[in-house]
Design an enzyme around this catalytic site. Structure first.
Site, PDB file in Angstrom:
ATOM      1  N   ALA A 180      31.115  50.693  24.406  1.00 38.28           N
ATOM      2  CA  ALA A 180      30.530  49.384  24.138  1.00 38.28           C
ATOM      3  C   ALA A 180      31.608  48.318  24.254  1.00 38.28           C
ATOM      4  O   ALA A 180      32.711  48.494  23.756  1.00 38.28           O
ATOM      5  CB  ALA A 180      29.941  49.374  22.729  1.00 38.28           C
ATOM      6  N   LYS A 188      32.982  46.882  31.083  1.00 39.09           N
ATOM      7  CA  LYS A 188      32.424  47.583  32.255  1.00 39.09           C
ATOM      8  C   LYS A 188      31.758  46.627  33.243  1.00 39.09           C
ATOM      9  O   LYS A 188      32.053  46.658  34.434  1.00 39.09           O
ATOM     10  CB  LYS A 188      31.340  48.586  31.814  1.00 39.09           C
ATOM     11  CG  LYS A 188      31.752  49.579  30.801  1.00 39.09           C
ATOM     12  CD  LYS A 188      30.590  50.490  30.393  1.00 39.09           C
ATOM     13  CE  LYS A 188      29.437  49.776  29.691  1.00 39.09           C
ATOM     14  NZ  LYS A 188      29.773  49.235  28.366  1.00 39.09           N
ATOM     15  N   ALA A 222      19.080  45.003  37.309  1.00 38.78           N
ATOM     16  CA  ALA A 222      19.080  45.070  35.839  1.00 38.78           C
ATOM     17  C   ALA A 222      18.059  46.107  35.371  1.00 38.78           C
ATOM     18  O   ALA A 222      16.907  46.085  35.796  1.00 38.78           O
ATOM     19  CB  ALA A 222      18.716  43.706  35.258  1.00 38.78           C
ATOM     20  N   THR A 223      18.507  47.016  34.520  1.00 39.51           N
ATOM     21  CA  THR A 223      17.583  48.027  33.985  1.00 39.51           C
ATOM     22  C   THR A 223      17.144  47.689  32.564  1.00 39.51           C
ATOM     23  O   THR A 223      16.295  48.377  31.997  1.00 39.51           O
ATOM     24  CB  THR A 223      18.265  49.415  33.964  1.00 39.51           C
ATOM     25  OG1 THR A 223      19.443  49.310  33.159  1.00 39.51           O
ATOM     26  CG2 THR A 223      18.630  49.877  35.359  1.00 39.51           C
ATOM     27  N   HIS A 251      24.814  38.112  29.987  1.00 43.99           N
ATOM     28  CA  HIS A 251      25.201  38.699  31.278  1.00 43.99           C
ATOM     29  C   HIS A 251      24.769  37.784  32.426  1.00 43.99           C
ATOM     30  O   HIS A 251      25.516  37.564  33.369  1.00 43.99           O
ATOM     31  CB  HIS A 251      24.571  40.090  31.446  1.00 43.99           C
ATOM     32  CG  HIS A 251      25.361  41.181  30.798  1.00 43.99           C
ATOM     33  ND1 HIS A 251      25.551  42.406  31.359  1.00 43.99           N
ATOM     34  CD2 HIS A 251      26.036  41.219  29.622  1.00 43.99           C
ATOM     35  CE1 HIS A 251      26.284  43.160  30.569  1.00 43.99           C
ATOM     36  NE2 HIS A 251      26.583  42.463  29.501  1.00 43.99           N
ATOM     37  N   ARG A 252      23.544  37.246  32.320  1.00 44.60           N
ATOM     38  CA  ARG A 252      23.014  36.377  33.365  1.00 44.60           C
ATOM     39  C   ARG A 252      23.865  35.105  33.493  1.00 44.60           C
ATOM     40  O   ARG A 252      24.179  34.657  34.597  1.00 44.60           O
ATOM     41  CB  ARG A 252      21.577  35.991  32.984  1.00 44.60           C
ATOM     42  CG  ARG A 252      20.576  36.115  34.102  1.00 44.60           C
ATOM     43  CD  ARG A 252      19.186  35.803  33.574  1.00 44.60           C
ATOM     44  NE  ARG A 252      18.309  36.972  33.654  1.00 44.60           N
ATOM     45  CZ  ARG A 252      17.573  37.253  34.740  1.00 44.60           C
ATOM     46  NH1 ARG A 252      17.622  36.498  35.801  1.00 44.60           N
ATOM     47  NH2 ARG A 252      16.790  38.323  34.745  1.00 44.60           N
ATOM     48  N   ARG A 292      26.927  34.676  32.902  1.00 44.05           N
ATOM     49  CA  ARG A 292      28.252  34.893  33.445  1.00 44.05           C
ATOM     50  C   ARG A 292      28.249  34.941  34.969  1.00 44.05           C
ATOM     51  O   ARG A 292      29.219  34.592  35.615  1.00 44.05           O
ATOM     52  CB  ARG A 292      28.818  36.206  32.890  1.00 44.05           C
ATOM     53  CG  ARG A 292      30.300  36.338  33.088  1.00 44.05           C
ATOM     54  CD  ARG A 292      30.850  37.446  32.227  1.00 44.05           C
ATOM     55  NE  ARG A 292      30.306  38.728  32.631  1.00 44.05           N
ATOM     56  CZ  ARG A 292      30.098  39.737  31.787  1.00 44.05           C
ATOM     57  NH1 ARG A 292      30.342  39.611  30.507  1.00 44.05           N
ATOM     58  NH2 ARG A 292      29.618  40.879  32.231  1.00 44.05           N
ATOM     59  N   ARG A 293      27.121  35.402  35.533  1.00 41.63           N
ATOM     60  CA  ARG A 293      27.073  35.557  36.987  1.00 41.63           C
ATOM     61  C   ARG A 293      26.792  34.216  37.669  1.00 41.63           C
ATOM     62  O   ARG A 293      25.965  33.439  37.193  1.00 41.63           O
ATOM     63  CB  ARG A 293      25.984  36.569  37.368  1.00 41.63           C
ATOM     64  CG  ARG A 293      26.284  37.970  36.878  1.00 41.63           C
ATOM     65  CD  ARG A 293      25.363  39.001  37.501  1.00 41.63           C
ATOM     66  NE  ARG A 293      23.951  38.730  37.299  1.00 41.63           N
ATOM     67  CZ  ARG A 293      23.259  39.101  36.245  1.00 41.63           C
ATOM     68  NH1 ARG A 293      23.828  39.754  35.260  1.00 41.63           N
ATOM     69  NH2 ARG A 293      21.973  38.812  36.156  1.00 41.63           N
ATOM     70  N   ASP A 322      23.253  47.761  36.450  1.00 42.80           N
ATOM     71  CA  ASP A 322      23.720  47.583  35.070  1.00 42.80           C
ATOM     72  C   ASP A 322      22.524  47.749  34.133  1.00 42.80           C
ATOM     73  O   ASP A 322      21.737  46.825  33.992  1.00 42.80           O
ATOM     74  CB  ASP A 322      24.371  46.201  34.947  1.00 42.80           C
ATOM     75  CG  ASP A 322      25.213  46.064  33.698  1.00 42.80           C
ATOM     76  OD1 ASP A 322      25.278  46.993  32.900  1.00 42.80           O
ATOM     77  OD2 ASP A 322      25.794  44.978  33.527  1.00 42.80           O
TER      78      ASP A 322
END
Lengths: 170, 170, 170
Positions: free
Chosen positions: C14, C18, C37-38, C53-54, C56-57, C85
């Protein structure tokens, strides 16, 4: 971000030999050696652990207790290498005291950058098991992971301990 | 402390390919190959695991069951390499039987030092998650960590398995 | 079994960095970049993680949602590198939907082998803590370990993240 040439991060699991390895790194340098303890003796189990760690260190070590004021403790050391044992207990104390963990982490890194001698930070890797059921434990391992990443990004040496043996990560 | 030239420790997480890797190391050597099993079939889940491991090994393997008397089992092997699978179950059995874990660990290392052929010890790394809630689990991971450190200090090869792949630690 | 030259597995605990590492690997390649995205936003905690996460991209990323149909999502990408991911959430979704996990894993690897560009699979290592009390968590870490081994055996590059830093396993 520049790296801090005298900063080492020693990560590892429970009883992986982290403290012992960091102590050996420090004892290879000339004294005085300062041990900054973040543990608080809440219960007997913790009292035993603290006493064991203390018994292992020779009389050449100075000990500072810093359950919360870790950056200030590092700044108070004027000479010789410093061992901080450990970041995970410090983080626990910060969270229990409802302090700003991210700001404290930045202050820690700044204190390490300003230190006159080498600084070895010992910490527990706690993120490699099953996702914990309780939300506080999940928050703890997120905060620990963020702190480790922030420190490792600035350290010049990062070591992952396996069964008492160091693996060089950086 | 001198290292034991024919002693290998294979550590890793659940389903990280530890047993398979240790089996491959042994099967690269001439037979007879001895498999020392420490598992006890307490429940169906464990019976399935034992059967799976057994099914994977060819008929060239001898199997010894040693849920508690692991050092004696190692001493009883007079020729060929030995695979011990695994130390974590042996430690569990010792703790359930309220035996002296530290003494048993020393006896194990002595038996490995005296073995006529190579010995591969397989074990689970269990110390890299969140601190467990229950005291027995905490004691278990402390004892496991101490045992791993003691064995790794004497082994000539220590391997940490990640996703079925070996990382050389020593 | 031949290795898949454009397949990378990024494992770690965690908050070990990654996703960030995998994103950096992809952003070193020419776009278009596809993020598969899973995650499913079951609760607020997960919604926050997905949003982070979104955020950051950059806008150069295309995003596909594939909580279950991951192999099909990979096959639908016709150009450029793909970041998945992560495998652990996909496995969680498969198990909740009572699907055949082993067959899905084989299909995933086949889809990666057929992909036109590089594929980076991000996943959580969850097997390095104490054996979980509950049977579902035990089954989960067994399935995760098997999936990681199967993927790692075919990948040409396997990276284990520690404190935001990559350790090369393969």
């Amino acid at each position: 971000m520049t790296s801090i040439p005298h900063l080492t991060l020693v990560l590892g699991g429970a009883r992986s030999g982290k403290s012992r390895h960091a102590e050996a790194l420090i004892e290879a340098l000339p004294p005085p050696w300062t041990y900054v303890a973040t543990a608080q003796a809440w219960d007997d189990e913790m009292r035993v652990r603290i006493a064991e760690h203390r018994a292992r260190r020779s009389g050449d070590w100075l000990t500072l207790d810093a359950p919360l004021q870790l950056p200030a403790a590092i700044r108070s050391v004027t000479a010789g290498p410093i061992l901080v044992d450990c970041l995970t207990l410090w983080l626990t104390n910060l969270m229990l005291a409802e302090q700003d963990v991210a700001a404290a982490g930045r202050d820690l890194i700044e204190a390490c950058a300003q230190a006159s001698g080498p600084v070895m930070l010992v910490t527990n890797e706690v993120g490699l098991g099953i996702v914990p059921d309780n939300a506080l434990a999940r928050r703890f391992r997120d905060e620990a992971g963020r702190l480790h990443q922030a420190v490792a990004a600035r350290a010049c040496r990062v070591v992952f301990m396996v069964a008492g043996l160091p693996m060089q990560v950086k």
